[in-house]
Design an enzyme around this catalytic site. Sequence first.
Site, PDB file in Angstrom:
ATOM      1  N   ARG A  48       0.842  -1.193   0.000  1.00 42.24           N
ATOM      2  CA  ARG A  48       0.000   0.000   0.000  1.00 42.24           C
ATOM      3  C   ARG A  48       0.883   1.250   0.000  1.00 42.24           C
ATOM      4  NH1 ARG A  48       1.709   1.911   4.013  1.00 42.24           N
ATOM      5  NH2 ARG A  48       0.556   3.824   3.611  1.00 42.24           N
ATOM      6  N   GLY A  49       0.211   2.429  -0.151  1.00 41.40           N
ATOM      7  CA  GLY A  49       0.950   3.682  -0.246  1.00 41.40           C
ATOM      8  C   GLY A  49       1.160   3.998  -1.715  1.00 41.40           C
ATOM      9  N   ALA A  50       0.872   5.241  -2.101  1.00 40.00           N
ATOM     10  CA  ALA A  50       0.813   5.568  -3.533  1.00 40.00           C
ATOM     11  C   ALA A  50       2.091   5.238  -4.316  1.00 40.00           C
ATOM     12  CB  ALA A  50       0.430   7.044  -3.707  1.00 40.00           C
ATOM     13  N   ARG A  86      -6.911  -0.677  -7.230  1.00 41.08           N
ATOM     14  CA  ARG A  86      -7.385   0.382  -6.325  1.00 41.08           C
ATOM     15  C   ARG A  86      -7.522   1.654  -7.171  1.00 41.08           C
ATOM     16  NH1 ARG A  86      -4.392   1.112  -0.767  1.00 41.08           N
ATOM     17  NH2 ARG A  86      -6.401   1.977  -0.144  1.00 41.08           N
ATOM     18  N   GLN A 190      -2.679   2.401   9.785  1.00 37.91           N
ATOM     19  CA  GLN A 190      -1.374   2.551   9.137  1.00 37.91           C
ATOM     20  C   GLN A 190      -0.425   3.426   9.965  1.00 37.91           C
ATOM     21  OE1 GLN A 190      -4.333   2.807   7.634  1.00 37.91           O
ATOM     22  NE2 GLN A 190      -4.280   2.307   5.462  1.00 37.91           N
ATOM     23  N   ASP A 231      -2.315  10.771  -2.513  1.00 33.23           N
ATOM     24  CA  ASP A 231      -2.639   9.681  -3.454  1.00 33.23           C
ATOM     25  C   ASP A 231      -2.948  10.200  -4.842  1.00 33.23           C
ATOM     26  OD1 ASP A 231      -3.312   8.523  -0.616  1.00 33.23           O
ATOM     27  OD2 ASP A 231      -2.931   6.858  -1.985  1.00 33.23           O
ATOM     28  N   ASN A 241      -5.885  12.252  -0.031  1.00 30.02           N
ATOM     29  CA  ASN A 241      -4.989  11.478   0.830  1.00 30.02           C
ATOM     30  C   ASN A 241      -5.863  10.711   1.834  1.00 30.02           C
ATOM     31  OD1 ASN A 241      -2.275  10.753   1.669  1.00 30.02           O
ATOM     32  ND2 ASN A 241      -2.665  11.941   3.518  1.00 30.02           N
ATOM     33  N   LYS A 242      -5.218   9.928   2.655  1.00 25.12           N
ATOM     34  CA  LYS A 242      -5.930   9.059   3.609  1.00 25.12           C
ATOM     35  C   LYS A 242      -7.040   9.802   4.349  1.00 25.12           C
ATOM     36  CE  LYS A 242      -5.581   5.585   4.211  1.00 25.12           C
ATOM     37  NZ  LYS A 242      -6.506   4.643   3.525  1.00 25.12           N
TER      38      LYS A 242
END
Length: 336
Positions: A48-50, A86, A190, A231, A241-242
């Site tokens: 995960r993570g862009a 995603r 996270q 993201d 973003n998150k």
Amino acid sequence: MGAVSRSFDWVDGAVVTLDQRLLPTEHHLMRLTTVDELVDAINTLAVRGAPALGIAGALGVALSAHHNPIDPEQVKIDADRIANARPTAVNLAWGVARALAKLAEGPDAVLTEAIAVLDEDEWVNRTAAARAADLLQRLGPDRPLRVMTHCNTGRLATGAWGTALGAIRDLSARGAIELVVATETRPLLQGARLTAWELAEAGIPYRISVDSAAPALIARGLVDCVVVGADRIAVNGDTANKIGTYSLALAAARAGIPFVVVAPESTVDPDLPDGTGIHIEERNTEEVTMFAGRPTAPAGTQAFNPAFDVTPADLITAVVTEERTLLDPDRHNPAR
Ligand code: MRU
């Protein structure tokens, strides 16, 4: 500056990376040998993570090309599936497109390009992070900073080093960190599981806070600045973003402290004039209504579970990439 190990490897036809679902208690290296395994790892946030998604996307195309050396149509079908695993982080489709562009030259060329995406990412992160650290020091008080960050933007979320967490690593190496406040990042934690793990590994002082306490900590004057990743960034600076990022930006604007986004250029979507067109991933209800395998709400409860939010550019002090600074950090900001 300290060495930080790379988050991905290509070993004998397999993508090797840490299973982020198991941290901080288990340190398990996964060997992903098929596109199905890679897509499942992305869907379940093992990867995960862009920027990490961009790298995984490129390596996933290499995996497909490796298994289908004389079937480019199958590789294109796989590439499409990977790119859509995603929807919010534009880096995923970007990484897939970079590797796929080499398909006509054969599987080795696809793999070489995917490895290039991985190799470049460390330089990109280190450059963006150093630029962001300079800015945070310039805008902040002349003493070690109390920095808040959200989600995980470190080496786990990238090829190496990290974006917002990379800036924190830089500040720490300069003796310019008093404390990092890492928000736990509901529902998948996270921040608590991954950012805290990376900060502990790096020996950087930190405390975690529940997400809902973060705006109050800012309002109480316990935080000098907020630094986050992204993201997808629209041309006007609106930033996905998150989930929870927007409330931190509102609190930072109210308190008059800098709110800085750090991301690679590959997170900027040149096709999006503003953030209204960003597709926000909606994840399973069970991620909210269950905790550690136990229900936390009555059976049948439905939840909102957007994985991301969009922070409008007027709440953002600056978006810092390896190449430039979007938004003028010194501009008069009507929200402040
Ligand atoms: O759902 P996740 O964990 O993939 O979300 C990650 C984030 O929102 C990060 O802040 C973003 O991808 C930047 S990572 C350098």
